[in-house]
Design an enzyme around this catalytic site. Sequence first.
Site, mmCIF file in Angstrom:
data_model
loop_
_atom_site.group_PDB
_atom_site.id
_atom_site.type_symbol
_atom_site.label_atom_id
_atom_site.label_comp_id
_atom_site.label_asym_id
_atom_site.label_seq_id
_atom_site.Cartn_x
_atom_site.Cartn_y
_atom_site.Cartn_z
ATOM 1 N N ASP A 199 45.441 49.226 38.590
ATOM 2 C CA ASP A 199 43.993 49.369 38.415
ATOM 3 C C ASP A 199 43.654 50.583 37.545
ATOM 4 O O ASP A 199 44.269 51.650 37.677
ATOM 5 C CB ASP A 199 43.338 49.540 39.796
ATOM 6 N N GLU A 246 45.719 47.220 33.887
ATOM 7 C CA GLU A 246 44.316 47.072 33.494
ATOM 8 C C GLU A 246 44.016 48.168 32.481
ATOM 9 O O GLU A 246 43.722 49.296 32.837
ATOM 10 C CB GLU A 246 43.384 47.198 34.705
HETATM 11 C C1 NOJ Z 1 38.722 48.020 38.074
HETATM 12 C C2 NOJ Z 1 38.532 46.957 39.096
HETATM 13 O O1 NOJ Z 1 38.798 45.695 38.523
HETATM 14 C C3 NOJ Z 1 37.096 47.074 39.575
HETATM 15 O O2 NOJ Z 1 36.732 46.004 40.391
HETATM 16 C C4 NOJ Z 1 36.964 48.402 40.286
HETATM 17 O O3 NOJ Z 1 35.606 48.588 40.653
HETATM 18 C C5 NOJ Z 1 37.387 49.567 39.388
HETATM 19 N N1 NOJ Z 1 38.615 49.314 38.687
HETATM 20 C C6 NOJ Z 1 37.583 50.832 40.193
HETATM 21 O O4 NOJ Z 1 38.717 50.710 40.998
#
Ligand code: NOJ
Length: 514
Positions: A199, A246
Amino acid sequence: MPETWWRGAVIYQVYPRSFADGNGDGVGDLAGLRDRLPYLAGLGVDALWLNPWYPSPMADGGYDVADYRDVAPVFGTLAEAEALIAEAHAAGLRIILDVVPNHSSHESAWFRAAVAAGPGSPERDRFWFRRGRDGGPPNDWQSIFGGPAWTRLPDGDWYLHLFAPEQPDFNWNSPDVVHEFHDVLRFWYDRGVDGIRIDSAALLVKDPDAAPDGRDPYTDRDGVHEIYRGWRKVTDAYPGRMLVGEVWLPDQERFARYLRPDEMHTAFNFDFLNCALEPDALRKVIDTTLATHVPLGAPPTWVLSNHDVVRPVTRYGRADTSFDLQDRRHGAPTDRALGVRRARAAALLAMALPGAVYLYQGEELGLPEVEDLPDDLRQDPIWTRSGHTDPGRDGCRVPLPWSGDEPPFGFGGDPWLPQPPDWKDLTVEAQDADPGSMLSLYRDALALRREHLGDGTLTWLPSADGVLAFARDSGLTCVLNLGDAPVPLTGEVLLASGPLPDGQLPPDTAAWLR
Ligand code: NOJ
């Protein structure tokens, strides 16, 4: 399955809270997911990516993790998670788990200890605690969810949170933090998890005290790569496991650094996700994606949506079909029938491209974004932190409709977000036997993909204006008409996203041919 299963895999994203509710409390859970594994195996996907299932106050849908080595009671138990992993494997499905290294929860043991230990303590060194400046926060950073990125404790220290105040950021200069996450990865690999979704992967390294150097002070700092080299070493000790990051970065050269052979195996392709459904723009993104990945030997990923973005059926029915994380264009006029037609065509495009495909739950049912949720039920912190100007992401997180004519449509108990009554036509049950349904299109496409597509290369074919056409290694071709007029097709049609009057491919339609 080969050790590099992830190179051409179709990965289905399960948002556990909204997938299926096994115990009737209105919140999806592991019991519900275990019951539905046959559905997912039957759909024809290769792996599941699960959004966070950890104990959490749920200030950000579980991306505020209180304990990285357990499962939230609302979802089940660690023993159920282990059973799920085993059952998924038996059904031929791999499991990718979400790990959140940028920030923790304010209720984690470490953050509680840091608050208790007071200013200057080693416990506080695992996070970003600072004294304020001129009575205000240490610097002017803003939270990605809106409002200041610093919150003050009664003892006068401020702590950094790039997201909600309930999500304190880790200090990755602390060796404790580095060791902790290596251990967390091993904990889940030891339990059979096949991959880790990282993440907010580009945000981990920051320096709130540094003088401005012209670069973003917390996005894509050079030091972040050292972290992933460490994660790769841990992962390489477990054959067949993978990392997917991500990484939202528009600069392809910077993005590519995360895919070097000693870092992540893959990363999400957000340029493709953001791209308008327009032929020149799409072709450019596809070419750039391949140019970035091929020299590194990393497979591209093709992503049309996830739990943070507007559902394609709604987005593609708008005048502007691009997506912008900063402006969801909530409530922009949308033509549902057009959106469905285009979402079907886009799905065939994504599934024909070389590499891995990510598919967010509900796309296979053609669910629209729910834009009229009652304000008092909205849960996304973006809604409150934007001062109720941005409704946020709840509209793509509404629980799935499985069967029946009225809510909860076989989901389980009373869903935590209400489902629109007209989803009766979109249930799995309603679509199952209809050869023209979105669900049938996905099943047919995934079966063909397994046989003819996946990892590899593509060759562009000559095509009329507004048309994208390419051949894959197997000889299968994909043609997507985004122009204004029907175009003739040559070859045997294996699958089309819509009717082909007179054997021609109409606008907003795609076909796979041989
Ligand atoms: C990316 C995640 O996909 C999202 O849902 C989240 O709010 C943020 N990162 C913070 O963790």
